[in-house]
Design a protein around this motif. Structure first.
Motif, short mmCIF file in Angstrom:
data_model
loop_
_atom_site.label_atom_id
_atom_site.label_comp_id
_atom_site.label_asym_id
_atom_site.label_seq_id
_atom_site.Cartn_x
_atom_site.Cartn_y
_atom_site.Cartn_z
N ALA A 120 -24.40 16.36 12.00
CA ALA A 120 -24.37 15.63 10.80
C ALA A 120 -24.85 14.03 11.19
CB ALA A 120 -23.35 15.47 10.29
N LEU A 121 -25.89 13.63 10.57
CA LEU A 121 -26.44 12.23 10.50
C LEU A 121 -25.59 11.47 9.82
CD1 LEU A 121 -30.26 13.39 10.74
CD2 LEU A 121 -28.75 13.05 12.72
N GLU A 122 -25.11 11.94 9.08
CA GLU A 122 -24.29 10.89 8.00
C GLU A 122 -23.19 11.93 7.44
OE1 GLU A 122 -26.80 10.68 4.09
OE2 GLU A 122 -27.95 9.71 5.85
N LYS A 123 -22.26 11.21 6.62
CA LYS A 123 -21.16 12.22 5.91
C LYS A 123 -22.02 13.04 5.25
CE LYS A 123 -16.96 11.84 3.60
NZ LYS A 123 -15.99 11.23 3.19
N THR A 124 -21.63 14.36 5.25
CA THR A 124 -22.37 15.57 4.90
C THR A 124 -21.45 16.62 3.97
OG1 THR A 124 -24.08 15.19 6.08
CG2 THR A 124 -24.05 17.36 5.15
N VAL A 125 -21.92 17.14 2.75
CA VAL A 125 -21.49 18.30 2.26
C VAL A 125 -22.32 19.36 2.17
CG1 VAL A 125 -20.21 19.18 0.14
CG2 VAL A 125 -19.83 16.84 0.85
N ASP A 126 -22.08 20.55 2.71
CA ASP A 126 -22.84 21.51 3.26
C ASP A 126 -22.36 22.73 2.58
OD1 ASP A 126 -24.19 23.94 4.47
OD2 ASP A 126 -23.89 23.02 6.33
N LEU A 127 -23.27 23.44 1.51
CA LEU A 127 -22.87 24.77 0.96
C LEU A 127 -23.56 25.86 1.57
CD1 LEU A 127 -21.49 26.30 -1.50
CD2 LEU A 127 -23.70 25.85 -2.87
N ASP A 128 -23.22 26.92 2.16
CA ASP A 128 -23.39 27.84 3.01
C ASP A 128 -23.20 29.32 2.10
OD1 ASP A 128 -24.53 26.05 4.98
OD2 ASP A 128 -23.32 26.86 6.44
N VAL A 129 -23.97 29.98 2.20
CA VAL A 129 -23.90 31.54 1.55
C VAL A 129 -24.36 32.38 2.64
CG1 VAL A 129 -24.56 33.20 0.08
CG2 VAL A 129 -24.43 31.03 -0.79
N HIS A 130 -23.37 33.21 3.09
CA HIS A 130 -23.62 34.25 4.12
C HIS A 130 -23.81 35.83 3.79
CE1 HIS A 130 -21.96 30.83 6.70
NE2 HIS A 130 -23.11 31.47 7.70
N VAL A 131 -24.66 36.58 4.07
CA VAL A 131 -24.76 37.83 3.65
C VAL A 131 -25.16 38.59 4.76
CG1 VAL A 131 -25.86 39.47 2.13
CG2 VAL A 131 -25.61 37.20 1.49
N PRO A 132 -24.35 40.00 5.37
CA PRO A 132 -23.22 40.22 4.50
C PRO A 132 -22.01 39.17 5.17
CG PRO A 132 -23.70 41.61 6.55
CD PRO A 132 -24.72 40.77 6.31
N VAL A 133 -20.66 39.71 4.56
CA VAL A 133 -19.66 38.62 5.07
C VAL A 133 -19.28 38.36 6.47
CG1 VAL A 133 -16.91 38.68 4.97
CG2 VAL A 133 -18.30 39.29 2.91
N ARG A 134 -19.39 37.43 6.96
CA ARG A 134 -19.03 37.29 8.47
C ARG A 134 -17.75 37.54 8.83
NH1 ARG A 134 -21.19 31.76 10.99
NH2 ARG A 134 -20.19 32.97 12.93
N GLN A 135 -18.02 38.79 9.85
CA GLN A 135 -16.59 39.64 10.21
C GLN A 135 -16.10 38.77 11.20
OE1 GLN A 135 -15.59 42.68 9.08
NE2 GLN A 135 -17.32 42.18 7.59
N ASP A 136 -16.76 37.69 11.82
CA ASP A 136 -15.85 36.80 12.86
C ASP A 136 -15.09 35.81 12.18
OD1 ASP A 136 -18.26 35.57 12.02
OD2 ASP A 136 -18.63 34.67 13.91
N TRP A 137 -15.21 35.80 10.78
CA TRP A 137 -14.47 34.50 10.16
C TRP A 137 -13.12 35.34 9.72
CZ3 TRP A 137 -17.32 30.40 7.09
CH2 TRP A 137 -18.28 29.60 7.72
N LEU A 138 -13.20 36.49 9.43
CA LEU A 138 -11.79 37.18 8.74
C LEU A 138 -10.67 37.13 9.53
CD1 LEU A 138 -13.76 40.43 7.28
CD2 LEU A 138 -13.07 38.33 6.17
N SER A 139 -10.52 37.17 10.92
CA SER A 139 -9.48 36.85 11.76
C SER A 139 -9.07 35.20 11.75
CB SER A 139 -9.75 37.35 13.04
OG SER A 139 -10.85 36.27 14.05
N LYS A 140 -7.97 34.96 12.11
CA LYS A 140 -7.59 33.66 12.18
C LYS A 140 -8.18 32.85 13.43
CE LYS A 140 -3.60 34.05 9.27
NZ LYS A 140 -2.97 33.19 8.33
N GLU A 141 -8.71 33.66 14.23
CA GLU A 141 -9.37 33.34 15.65
C GLU A 141 -10.48 32.46 15.04
OE1 GLU A 141 -9.07 32.54 19.85
OE2 GLU A 141 -7.47 33.11 18.46
N LEU A 142 -10.80 31.39 15.62
CA LEU A 142 -12.24 30.87 15.66
C LEU A 142 -13.12 31.43 16.42
CD1 LEU A 142 -11.50 27.08 15.72
CD2 LEU A 142 -12.20 28.18 13.67
#
Length: 153
Positions: A120-142
């Motif tokens: 981030a070169l400055e304070k940033t708001v970033d909207l991301d769309v992922h297809v398909p669902v990121r399976q690695d995000w479904l667990s509470k583990e980063l």
């Protein structure tokens, strides 16, 4: 173009990518309000709010200046719209490593398994769309790449 119009465009693109004329919806309609969602801190200067449907997901990242998302790749297409701010991205274009600056109102699309890294070169708001669902995000583990950032308290 305001953020609501662009959000409508991104949502429309997501729908086109994930449906066909022959498909009949089998899941229930979901309704979310990003303003009411609780942010989670996932690294130094990195907060996210996200939800997913059956076939894709949407995330808002709030990045403080100098926040860093380490080099990573995933088996998901990623469409990134910078709602405000500016990021420096390292990625692979035509087989070569390249640095791309993406600012307010700009979009970058990463095909599946294309590595990328954000600063981030400055304070940033970033909207991301992922297809398909990121399976690695479904667990509470980063995911492993996010463990490389210093998590704020």
């Amino acid at each position: 173009m305001n953020n609501n119009n662009l959000l409508s465009i991104v949502l429309g693109l997501w729908m086109v990518l994930n449906t066909s004329a022959q498909e009949t919806p089998v899941s229930k309609v979901q309704h979310f309000n990003f303003e009411e969602m609780k942010s989670e801190t996932i690294g130094k200067g990195i907060q996210r709010k996200w939800f997913h449907g059956d076939k894709g997901q949407m995330t808002i990242f709030n990045l403080e200046k100098e926040a860093h998302i380490p080099w990573h790749k995933h088996p998901n297409e990623q469409i990134t719209y910078i709602m405000s701010g500016k990021v420096k991205i390292k990625t692979i274009v035509d087989g070569k490593e390249k640095i791309i600056i993406v600012g307010t109102g700009e979009v970058i699309v990463f095909p599946e398994n294309v590595p990328h890294e954000f600063w981030a070169l400055e304070k940033t708001v970033d909207l991301d769309v992922h297809v398909p669902v990121r399976q690695d995000w479904l667990s509470k583990e980063l995911p492993e790449y996010l463990k490389k950032t210093e998590k704020q308290d």
